[in-house]
Design a protein around this motif. Structure first.
Motif, mmCIF file in Angstrom:
data_model
loop_
_atom_site.group_PDB
_atom_site.id
_atom_site.type_symbol
_atom_site.label_atom_id
_atom_site.label_comp_id
_atom_site.label_asym_id
_atom_site.label_seq_id
_atom_site.Cartn_x
_atom_site.Cartn_y
_atom_site.Cartn_z
ATOM 1 N N MET A 203 -20.975 16.568 -9.947
ATOM 2 C CA MET A 203 -22.269 16.086 -10.759
ATOM 3 C C MET A 203 -22.227 16.161 -12.700
ATOM 4 O O MET A 203 -23.044 15.599 -13.597
ATOM 5 N N GLU A 204 -21.330 17.386 -12.541
ATOM 6 C CA GLU A 204 -21.107 17.601 -14.406
ATOM 7 C C GLU A 204 -22.217 18.351 -14.628
ATOM 8 O O GLU A 204 -22.351 17.730 -15.964
ATOM 9 N N VAL A 205 -23.235 18.783 -14.291
ATOM 10 C CA VAL A 205 -24.218 19.700 -14.504
ATOM 11 C C VAL A 205 -24.017 21.006 -14.591
ATOM 12 O O VAL A 205 -24.974 21.573 -15.601
ATOM 13 N N ILE A 206 -22.993 21.325 -14.298
ATOM 14 C CA ILE A 206 -22.064 22.461 -14.590
ATOM 15 C C ILE A 206 -20.370 22.507 -14.497
ATOM 16 O O ILE A 206 -20.031 21.450 -14.348
ATOM 17 N N ASN A 207 -19.971 23.773 -14.766
ATOM 18 C CA ASN A 207 -18.811 23.652 -14.982
ATOM 19 C C ASN A 207 -18.207 25.222 -15.063
ATOM 20 O O ASN A 207 -19.172 26.537 -14.651
ATOM 21 N N PRO A 208 -16.622 25.749 -14.471
ATOM 22 C CA PRO A 208 -17.023 27.248 -14.130
ATOM 23 C C PRO A 208 -16.978 28.146 -14.998
ATOM 24 O O PRO A 208 -16.835 29.537 -14.540
ATOM 25 N N ASP A 209 -17.598 27.915 -16.367
ATOM 26 C CA ASP A 209 -17.610 28.368 -17.697
ATOM 27 C C ASP A 209 -19.347 28.232 -17.830
ATOM 28 O O ASP A 209 -19.906 29.009 -19.148
ATOM 29 N N THR A 210 -20.395 27.427 -17.396
ATOM 30 C CA THR A 210 -21.711 27.269 -17.369
ATOM 31 C C THR A 210 -21.996 28.972 -17.598
ATOM 32 O O THR A 210 -21.491 29.912 -16.004
ATOM 33 N N ASN A 211 -22.975 29.475 -18.492
ATOM 34 C CA ASN A 211 -23.193 30.766 -17.963
ATOM 35 C C ASN A 211 -24.711 30.168 -17.524
ATOM 36 O O ASN A 211 -25.584 29.861 -17.865
ATOM 37 N N PHE A 212 -24.867 31.569 -16.747
ATOM 38 C CA PHE A 212 -26.567 31.723 -16.543
ATOM 39 C C PHE A 212 -27.266 33.337 -16.650
ATOM 40 O O PHE A 212 -26.205 33.910 -16.245
ATOM 41 N N TYR A 213 -28.104 33.212 -17.342
ATOM 42 C CA TYR A 213 -28.923 34.536 -16.940
ATOM 43 C C TYR A 213 -29.421 34.969 -15.588
ATOM 44 O O TYR A 213 -30.040 34.551 -14.974
#
Length: 613
Positions: A360-370
């Protein structure tokens, strides 16, 4: 007085006497006539009654005679008519039916069993074949010496004497003693030449590799019909067409020399070549037997496939069974659990969820989450396995490396319920995979309209849905094969012609998304929860999984886990994917990694997969 005078006097007297007699006769007749007139006048009614009675008696006698004659004639007529009708029925109207019934009584129809097709592995090794044998039966009416017949059957076939004697004393002309007797034993028995012991041609299945791949191959029954495994799935192709011999028998059941004879030859079945490799299969079975014992699991399963084609190189469950010793086989051990069982997949499923977000391209391997220490899934609190009590920042790669449940809930929330449901369909979760094997479980997946507040959160880390291992395998081929899923299958070629399975391939996610997930799975093995799966000289992409098993009364049972590991070698162009599950163990996914490494090493060696440059 002279004599003349005496004569005249006598003669006169005689004349007078005659005259008197005539007169008396006339008077008597006159009186009778008068009396008759009087009687007719006075008693005419009685006279008529007597006459009528006499007439009636005469008529009755006449009528009785005629009635009896008519009845007899009618009986003969009806009988004759019935005979004519019956004759017409026999000779014209139903002649063919009566001919067939007569033939059934005097003709013996013996089945000539077709030779089932041979099943080979991918290298031409025979996995299952048919060989000729004999069915031994008796015709008790032809047995002259029953003691001799019983003794021979017991000696050569090892049958129970009481049972054989009972059969030999039956009022029949046909009774089996044993079916599928080896040719050597049948010949020994035939050489004795005992009247009443007879034989018919038969076929039986043999397995040169013993119980290897028994759950995959399955078994056939005494009538040469496949009843489980590939023997059942491809029965129409393998079985061929039985023939027959029709011979004429006498009343005692013996064959009539020179009698009616007709033979229809059997048509043998078609040979099959499977994708199975016997060496990899043997390695998988040995590894799973050891893996189940070490993990103290109830069951264990392994499947190896080429993710680019879907060809299954090995598949097994443990415990298994010996198809040539069915008397001691348990029904549940005959199941190929990678197909028939469904379970909550646990953390291996996280790779598919990550693939949704990347596609969906809303995240990728480097997307950060708390990622907090605790995240709600409906009304339930979800923790990570490390039980930390603090929140921390994690990228998607880190979430997978650590196999963070709380982090995956956040990923699921980012995807959203509608898209989540759409991707489950894209991966084929909850649907048949198309595998060429009977008894596939399609699992349990909620329809979108039935989602509740916990559904997406729980599914994001592999709970709240049930899938079969083969469903997971197919979905994961989409990650190893640049986003295109392959259908896992066993049949490679039929009657010497390759089967094209590529038309069943389906894209699940984009090539870019698949490469991103593959990259993160390599991190899991290189430095994460799957580090023990490393094989020197080769790049392995993989994911661990530990799912708690639901109890009978609801909720999850402590100490009852499904430990699993899925991985593939040489991600740039993978030719081997291995999926291990250990069911009913108190242990974690680490116990699934050891059999994975053993089986993957075997696949690498057999397939000649080159080491990393």
């Amino acid at each position: 007085m002279s004599r003349r005078d005496d004569y005249d006097r006598t003669r006169g007297s005689d004349a007078q006497r005659r005259a008197r007699l005539r007169q008396a006769g006339l008077e008597a007749r006159s009186m009778r006539r008068e009396r008759g007139v009087a009687e007719r006048g006075d008693t005419g009614k009685n006279s008529r009654t007597r006459d009528t009675r006499a007439s009636r008696e005469t008529d009755a006698i006449t009528t009785t005679f005629l009635t009896r004659r008519s009845a007899i004639a009618a009986v003969f007529g009806i009988t004759g008519f019935a005979a004519v009708v019956r004759l017409l029925d026999y000779q014209l109207m139903n002649a063919e039916k009566y001919r067939q019934q007569a033939d059934i009584r005097r003709l013996s129809n013996i089945t000539l069993y077709a030779k089932r097709g041979t099943i080979y592995d991918r290298n031409g090794n025979v996995l299952a074949a048919s060989e000729e044998c004999r069915n031994v039966y008796v015709n008790p009416k032809l047995i002259k010496n029953k003691d001799k017949a019983v003794a021979a059957l017991v000696e050569i076939l090892g049958e129970d004497e009481a049972r054989v004697r009972e059969i030999c004393n039956k009022e029949t002309t046909f009774a089996y003693i044993r079916r599928q007797v080896d040719m050597d034993d049948a010949q020994k028995l035939e050489d004795k030449g005992i009247a009443g012991i007879e034989f018919e041609q038969a076929m039986k299945r043999v397995y040169p590799y013993g119980k290897l791949a028994s759950q995959v191959l399955g078994v056939v029954n005494l009538d040469n019909e496949g009843i489980s495994g590939l023997e059942h799935y491809y029965d129409d192709i393998l079985k061929g067409t039985n023939g027959s011999i029709v011979r004429e028998r006498a009343r005692d059941g013996s064959f009539i020399a020179g009698g009616a004879y007709k033979k229809e030859p059997a048509v043998d079945g078609t040979n099959l070549i499977l994708s199975i490799d016997t060496t990899i299969q043997a390695s998988a079975e040995e590894a799973m037997e050891l893996g189940v014992a070490e993990a103290q699991a109830k069951y264990g399963s392994a499947v190896v496939c080429d993710p680019t084609t879907g060809e299954i190189l090995a598949a097994c469950s443990y415990p298994t069974y010996d198809q040539q010793d069915l008397a001691n086989a348990r029904y549940e051990d005959m199941n190929l659990r990678i197909v028939t069982d469904a379970y909550e997949p646990g953390s291996v499923f996280k790779t598919l969820v990550a693939g949704m977000g990347c596609d969906m391209e809303v995240i990728n391997p480097d997307t950060n989450f708390y990622v907090p220490a605790v995240v709600k899934a409906g009304d339930d609190d979800v923790h990570d396995v490390d039980n930390r009590d603090f929140g921390m920042d994690m990228t998607l790669r880190e979430i997978l490396r650590r196999s963070s449940n709380t982090g995956m809930i956040l990923v699921g929330q980012t995807i959203g319920a509608d898209h989540f449901a759409e991707y489950l369909k894209a991966y084929g979760i909850g649907e048949p995979t198309g595998i060429d094997f009977s008894g596939e479980s399609t699992g349990i997946v909620r329809a979108r309209e039935n989602y509740d507040g916990a559904s997406v959160a729980a599914m994001s880390f592999g709970q709240a849905l049930a899938v079969s291992p083969v469903q997971m395998l197919r979905a994961e081929t989409g990650i190893a094969n640049k986003g295109i899923m392959s259908v896992p299958h066993f049949l490679k070629a039929q009657a010497g012609e390759e089967i094209d399975w590529s038309k069943y391939q389906k894209r699940a996610i984009s090539e870019a998304a698949a490469e991103q997930i593959s990259s993160m799975m390599q991190t899991v093995v290189a430095e994460g929860t799957g580090a023990a799966a490393q094989i020197e000289g080769y790049t392995i992409a993989g994911k661990t999984g530990t799912a708690q098993r639901a109890g009978v009364g609801g909720g999850y049972e402590k100490g009852n886990n499904m430990a699993s590991f899925l991985g593939f070698v040489s991600p740039e162009d993978s030719r081997a994917m291995v999926y291990i599950t250990l069911d009913g163990t108190a242990n974690m996914s680490a116990f699934a990694i050891k059999p994975f490494r053993t089986i993957m090493q075997s696949a690498i060696d057999v397939l000649g997969i080159e080491r990393d440059a």
